[in-house]
Scaffold this motif. Structure first.
Motif, PDB file in Angstrom:
ATOM      1  N   VAL A   1     -14.445  -5.947 -55.388  1.00  0.00           N
ATOM      2  CA  VAL A   1     -15.116  -7.239 -55.342  1.00  0.00           C
ATOM      3  C   VAL A   1     -14.941  -7.866 -54.328  1.00  0.00           C
ATOM      4  N   ASP A   2     -13.982  -7.501 -53.266  1.00  0.00           N
ATOM      5  CA  ASP A   2     -13.670  -8.213 -52.115  1.00  0.00           C
ATOM      6  C   ASP A   2     -15.091  -7.625 -51.134  1.00  0.00           C
ATOM      7  N   VAL A   3     -15.268  -6.366 -51.051  1.00  0.00           N
ATOM      8  CA  VAL A   3     -16.308  -5.941 -50.363  1.00  0.00           C
ATOM      9  C   VAL A   3     -17.707  -6.328 -50.629  1.00  0.00           C
ATOM     10  N   PHE A   4     -17.856  -6.213 -52.057  1.00  0.00           N
ATOM     11  CA  PHE A   4     -19.399  -6.444 -52.461  1.00  0.00           C
ATOM     12  C   PHE A   4     -19.435  -7.740 -53.360  1.00  0.00           C
ATOM     13  N   GLY A   5     -18.623  -8.531 -53.089  1.00  0.00           N
ATOM     14  CA  GLY A   5     -18.664  -9.825 -54.038  1.00  0.00           C
ATOM     15  C   GLY A   5     -19.576 -10.825 -53.578  1.00  0.00           C
ATOM     16  N   ASN A   6     -20.140 -10.647 -52.391  1.00  0.00           N
ATOM     17  CA  ASN A   6     -21.257 -11.663 -51.957  1.00  0.00           C
ATOM     18  C   ASN A   6     -22.610 -10.951 -51.773  1.00  0.00           C
ATOM     19  N   VAL A   7     -22.686  -9.989 -52.352  1.00  0.00           N
ATOM     20  CA  VAL A   7     -23.885  -8.981 -52.422  1.00  0.00           C
ATOM     21  C   VAL A   7     -24.817  -9.857 -52.801  1.00  0.00           C
ATOM     22  N   ILE A   8     -24.725 -10.670 -54.272  1.00  0.00           N
ATOM     23  CA  ILE A   8     -25.429 -11.734 -54.696  1.00  0.00           C
ATOM     24  C   ILE A   8     -24.752 -13.046 -54.215  1.00  0.00           C
ATOM     25  N   GLU A   9     -25.201 -13.876 -53.592  1.00  0.00           N
ATOM     26  CA  GLU A   9     -24.596 -15.058 -53.101  1.00  0.00           C
ATOM     27  C   GLU A   9     -23.881 -15.617 -54.119  1.00  0.00           C
ATOM     28  N   ARG A  10     -22.518 -15.856 -53.608  1.00  0.00           N
ATOM     29  CA  ARG A  10     -21.277 -16.796 -54.584  1.00  0.00           C
ATOM     30  C   ARG A  10     -21.369 -16.113 -55.933  1.00  0.00           C
ATOM     31  N   CYS A  11     -21.703 -14.753 -56.282  1.00  0.00           N
ATOM     32  CA  CYS A  11     -21.532 -14.192 -57.608  1.00  0.00           C
ATOM     33  C   CYS A  11     -20.676 -13.111 -57.654  1.00  0.00           C
ATOM     34  N   PRO A  12     -19.223 -13.393 -57.314  1.00  0.00           N
ATOM     35  CA  PRO A  12     -18.519 -12.157 -57.336  1.00  0.00           C
ATOM     36  C   PRO A  12     -18.376 -11.580 -58.769  1.00  0.00           C
ATOM     37  N   LEU A  13     -18.572 -12.498 -59.716  1.00  0.00           N
ATOM     38  CA  LEU A  13     -18.506 -11.908 -61.072  1.00  0.00           C
ATOM     39  C   LEU A  13     -19.587 -10.663 -61.398  1.00  0.00           C
ATOM     40  N   ILE A  14     -20.872 -10.581 -60.711  1.00  0.00           N
ATOM     41  CA  ILE A  14     -21.599  -9.652 -60.759  1.00  0.00           C
ATOM     42  C   ILE A  14     -21.148  -8.410 -60.092  1.00  0.00           C
ATOM     43  N   ALA A  15     -20.560  -8.502 -59.047  1.00  0.00           N
ATOM     44  CA  ALA A  15     -19.660  -7.183 -58.292  1.00  0.00           C
ATOM     45  C   ALA A  15     -18.721  -6.761 -59.406  1.00  0.00           C
ATOM     46  N   ALA A  16     -18.094  -7.475 -60.016  1.00  0.00           N
ATOM     47  CA  ALA A  16     -16.975  -7.263 -60.837  1.00  0.00           C
ATOM     48  C   ALA A  16     -17.406  -6.398 -62.020  1.00  0.00           C
ATOM     49  N   ALA A  17     -18.710  -6.868 -62.494  1.00  0.00           N
ATOM     50  CA  ALA A  17     -19.231  -6.258 -63.650  1.00  0.00           C
ATOM     51  C   ALA A  17     -19.740  -4.660 -63.376  1.00  0.00           C
ATOM     52  N   VAL A  18     -20.345  -5.046 -62.174  1.00  0.00           N
ATOM     53  CA  VAL A  18     -20.999  -3.583 -61.616  1.00  0.00           C
ATOM     54  C   VAL A  18     -19.931  -2.397 -61.307  1.00  0.00           C
ATOM     55  N   TRP A  19     -18.621  -2.888 -60.839  1.00  0.00           N
ATOM     56  CA  TRP A  19     -17.537  -2.040 -60.745  1.00  0.00           C
ATOM     57  C   TRP A  19     -17.375  -1.179 -61.824  1.00  0.00           C
ATOM     58  N   SER A  20     -17.603  -1.548 -63.215  1.00  0.00           N
ATOM     59  CA  SER A  20     -16.820  -1.031 -64.333  1.00  0.00           C
ATOM     60  C   SER A  20     -17.967   0.067 -64.647  1.00  0.00           C
ATOM     61  N   GLN A  21     -19.060  -0.005 -63.759  1.00  0.00           N
ATOM     62  CA  GLN A  21     -20.034   1.252 -63.944  1.00  0.00           C
ATOM     63  C   GLN A  21     -20.109   2.354 -63.301  1.00  0.00           C
ATOM     64  N   ARG A  22     -18.857   2.359 -62.189  1.00  0.00           N
ATOM     65  CA  ARG A  22     -18.858   3.434 -61.330  1.00  0.00           C
ATOM     66  C   ARG A  22     -18.691   4.689 -62.026  1.00  0.00           C
ATOM     67  N   PRO A  23     -18.841   6.072 -61.628  1.00  0.00           N
ATOM     68  CA  PRO A  23     -19.392   6.101 -60.033  1.00  0.00           C
ATOM     69  C   PRO A  23     -20.719   6.021 -60.027  1.00  0.00           C
ATOM     70  N   PHE A  24     -21.424   5.643 -58.648  1.00  0.00           N
ATOM     71  CA  PHE A  24     -22.474   5.467 -58.284  1.00  0.00           C
ATOM     72  C   PHE A  24     -22.946   6.808 -57.448  1.00  0.00           C
ATOM     73  N   SER A  25     -24.206   7.244 -57.586  1.00  0.00           N
ATOM     74  CA  SER A  25     -24.581   8.120 -57.067  1.00  0.00           C
ATOM     75  C   SER A  25     -25.122   8.144 -55.254  1.00  0.00           C
ATOM     76  N   ASP A  26     -25.544   7.006 -55.257  1.00  0.00           N
ATOM     77  CA  ASP A  26     -25.917   6.515 -53.777  1.00  0.00           C
ATOM     78  C   ASP A  26     -26.369   4.951 -53.625  1.00  0.00           C
ATOM     79  N   LEU A  27     -26.869   4.880 -52.824  1.00  0.00           N
ATOM     80  CA  LEU A  27     -26.965   3.391 -52.462  1.00  0.00           C
ATOM     81  C   LEU A  27     -28.124   2.789 -53.415  1.00  0.00           C
ATOM     82  N   GLU A  28     -29.164   3.541 -53.788  1.00  0.00           N
ATOM     83  CA  GLU A  28     -30.061   3.085 -54.655  1.00  0.00           C
ATOM     84  C   GLU A  28     -29.474   2.899 -56.112  1.00  0.00           C
TER      85      GLU A  28
END
Ligand SMILES: NC(=O)N[C@H]1NC(=O)NC1=O
Length: 193
Positions: free
Chosen positions: A15-42
């Motif tokens: 969340v520290d690193v990806f929390g602002n991928v969507i401007e001021r929406c760290p909760l989106i990064a928080a939700a995405v974290w629970s879907q790991r692992p990711f295969s690549d950037l895409e």
């Protein structure tokens, strides 16, 4: 940073690193974290965007005509419109006050918006205000794919678009901004939207 590193991050680090991928929406990064692992950037990008696409469009907490201000952070109850409202105006008061996020500051600066003359700034402020009054959210555009002349031109053009279309266009811009931010973080090709 490679994808193995991303997959090894604990919740707080992610969340520290990806929390602002969507401007001021760290909760989106928080939700995405629970879907790991990711295969690549895409794949990582796909998860961020799927989360946005699954949200309700409208913000039941907004009061029509009240000209909802910019929240500090996104509240999931405010849906897709709420995400748009977390974006600072282009060349707006946050830029003048120096309170933009580091990412937004870089993007606005890349488009030349930090060095506008008084007339250009005033014209953009007027257009931004008209846009917000018409749609209830701020004008959002991926500034790194634009420049100062194109920003006002595009703002004036989109001001005349139907609301439903404008919500879709604005969310497309949020995704372009997010793609560039993710690409920067993973040091992939940032020119690809
Ligand atoms: N209003 C708006 O589009 N703001 C955003 N655009 C961009 O490229 N960075 C931002 O903060």
């Amino acid at each position: 940073m490679d994808i193995e590193k991303v997959n090894s991050m604990d919740f707080g680090e992610f969340v520290d690193v990806f929390g602002n991928v969507i401007e001021r929406c760290p909760l989106i990064a928080a939700a995405v974290w629970s879907q790991r692992p990711f295969s690549d950037l895409e794949d990582l990008k796909k998860h961020f965007f799927a989360f946005i696409d699954a949200l309700p469009q409208s913000d039941p907490t907004s009061i029509p005509g009240a000209g909802a201000g910019q929240p500090l952070y996104w509240d999931p109850e405010t849906g897709q419109e709420g995400i748009l409202r977390c974006h600072p105006d282009l060349a707006g008061s946050e830029l003048r006050r120096g309170t933009l996020t580091a990412e937004s500051q870089r993007e606005q600066s890349a488009a030349g918006l930090t060095s506008l003359g008084a007339d250009e700034r005033l014209r953009l402020a007027e257009l931004n205000a008209q846009y917000r009054a018409r749609f209830g959210f701020p004008f959002v555009l991926a500034a790194r794919f634009s420049d100062r002349a194109a920003v006002s031109r595009e703002l004036a053009r989109r001001l005349l678009c139907p609301s439903a279309q404008e919500l879709r266009t604005a969310l497309g811009e949020v995704k372009k901004i997010g793609s560039l931010r993710l690409a920067d973080l993973l040091r992939a090709d940032p020119a690809k939207p």
